[in-house]
Design a protein around this motif. Structure first.
Motif, PDB file in Angstrom:
ATOM      1  N   THR A  23       0.802  -1.226   0.000  1.00 45.84           N
ATOM      2  CA  THR A  23       0.000   0.000   0.000  1.00 45.84           C
ATOM      3  C   THR A  23       0.836   1.278   0.000  1.00 45.84           C
ATOM      4  N   LEU A  24       0.195   2.360  -0.436  1.00 48.58           N
ATOM      5  CA  LEU A  24       0.814   3.682  -0.428  1.00 48.58           C
ATOM      6  C   LEU A  24       0.527   4.383   0.896  1.00 48.58           C
ATOM      7  N   LYS A  25       1.520   4.988   1.492  1.00 46.47           N
ATOM      8  CA  LYS A  25       1.319   5.698   2.747  1.00 46.47           C
ATOM      9  C   LYS A  25       0.434   6.918   2.497  1.00 46.47           C
ATOM     10  N   ALA A  26      -0.647   7.023   3.300  1.00 51.47           N
ATOM     11  CA  ALA A  26      -1.631   8.082   3.041  1.00 51.47           C
ATOM     12  C   ALA A  26      -2.417   8.406   4.304  1.00 51.47           C
ATOM     13  N   MET A  27      -3.266   9.421   4.211  1.00 47.39           N
ATOM     14  CA  MET A  27      -4.141   9.756   5.338  1.00 47.39           C
ATOM     15  C   MET A  27      -5.357  10.529   4.854  1.00 47.39           C
ATOM     16  N   ARG A  28      -6.395  10.558   5.702  1.00 48.21           N
ATOM     17  CA  ARG A  28      -7.557  11.418   5.511  1.00 48.21           C
ATOM     18  C   ARG A  28      -7.898  12.033   6.862  1.00 48.21           C
ATOM     19  N   ILE A  29      -8.558  13.213   6.815  1.00 50.60           N
ATOM     20  CA  ILE A  29      -8.984  13.908   8.021  1.00 50.60           C
ATOM     21  C   ILE A  29     -10.494  14.109   7.964  1.00 50.60           C
ATOM     22  N   SER A  30     -11.157  13.794   9.050  1.00 46.49           N
ATOM     23  CA  SER A  30     -12.593  14.041   9.142  1.00 46.49           C
ATOM     24  C   SER A  30     -12.815  15.526   9.434  1.00 46.49           C
ATOM     25  N   THR A  31     -13.502  16.208   8.537  1.00 41.37           N
ATOM     26  CA  THR A  31     -13.753  17.637   8.752  1.00 41.37           C
ATOM     27  C   THR A  31     -14.803  17.859   9.849  1.00 41.37           C
TER      28      THR A  31
END
Length: 296
Positions: free
Chosen positions: A190-198
């Motif tokens: 996998t690719l290192k990544a992130m998401r943020i909950s607004t």
């Protein structure tokens, strides 16, 4: 779409399989029953959950975040360590590959020794992007990749090395694996990544960052397979975002000898039967005529 003739005695990286489709590590690979179910559902071979030198509980949740066209996860390599060996009793003589990890060559060799006589080969996890001291922290160092591969190669079983795309040049790690005695490389993890909950104003994963998988990463995986095929003299196993027979053919044209499927299983656990039904036909071409043809 190009199709393949269904052939007997399919071998990739020294491992005999029932077809060109492999269950990727970390997806329904925690129990012998789930692995057996995937084989019954059409997988040509299966890769276990990654097993390490000591039990791990993994990261605190949330550990998985599903998006359109992608999955973000940070499991943290949870595993029961040597206790997992009992799960393989129901898989005797079946095409099972053990995914293993460690912090150094000695740990890799120790874990590999538990599986000898129970699996057809190993897949070295030197690419997980969210496990401190393991995974990609090994895979970003070609010298360590070489030594860990060499340590497991001493078992005499085929060794596949699963590479991380989170490097400047994936070919360097692939060449190191080949020099260490790898029978094949797997591209990619996998690719290192992130998401943020607004809404919550915080990252969606408990570990903050995780690994991105699913159809969104297919073009990256394809590019890595293409580059590695040109650079290496050992087979490349494609992995990353594969969800259709056409994806499989595209991977093979880039140079993949076989293809692993992971996130697509989350949508339908009969994905191997579905893809195999579309992939093989009596009027198909030989796989050897397809593999790497995009380089000609």
């Amino acid at each position: 779409m190009v199709t393949l003739i269904r052939e007997d005695n399919i071998t990739a990286g020294g491992i005999l399989m029932d077809n060109h489709l492999i269950l990727a590590a970390g997806i329904l690979g925690t129990t012998g029953a789930s692995l057996n179910r995937m084989l019954s559902n059409g997988a040509g071979a299966v890769v276990t959950k990654s097993i390490g030198p000591s039990p791990k509980e993994g990261h605190k949740g949330p550990c998985v975040y599903v998006m359109d066209g992608a999955v973000l996860n940070a499991m943290g390599l949870p595993n029961p360590s040597s206790d997992f060996i009992e799960e393989l009793n129901v898989l005797k003589d079946k095409p099972v590959i053990a995914s293993i990890f460690g912090a150094d060559p000695d740990e890799f060799h120790e874990v590999a020794s538990w599986f000898k006589g129970k699996v057809r080969g190993f897949e070295l996890n030197v690419s997980c992007p969210h496990a401190q001291g393991y995974g990609a922290q090994i895979g970003c160092n070609p010298g360590l990749v070489l030594e860990c591969t060499r340590a497991v190669s001493r078992t005499g079983l085929p060794v596949w090395v699963k590479l991380t795309p989170n490097v400047t040049d994936i070919k360097e790690s692939g060449i190191a694996a080949e020099r260490g005695g790898a029978s094949a490389v797997v591209a990619i993890n996998t690719l290192k990544a992130m998401r943020i909950s607004t809404d919550l104003r915080r990252p969606v994963l408990g570990n903050l960052t995780g690994g991105l998988s699913g159809p969104a990463i297919f073009p990256v995986a394809l590019r890595c397979v293409f580059e590695l095929y040109k650079a290496l003299n050992i087979p490349v196993i494609g992995c990353g975002g594969v969800s259709s027979a056409d994806n499989v053919i595209e991977m093979m044209m880039a140079g993949a000898s076989a293809v692993e499927i992971g996130s697509a299983v989350l949508d339908r656990n009969d994905i191997f039967e579905k893809i195999a039904g579309d992939l093989y036909s009596e009027e198909g071409e030989k796989a050897s005529d397809i593999i790497g043809c995009a380089h000609e």
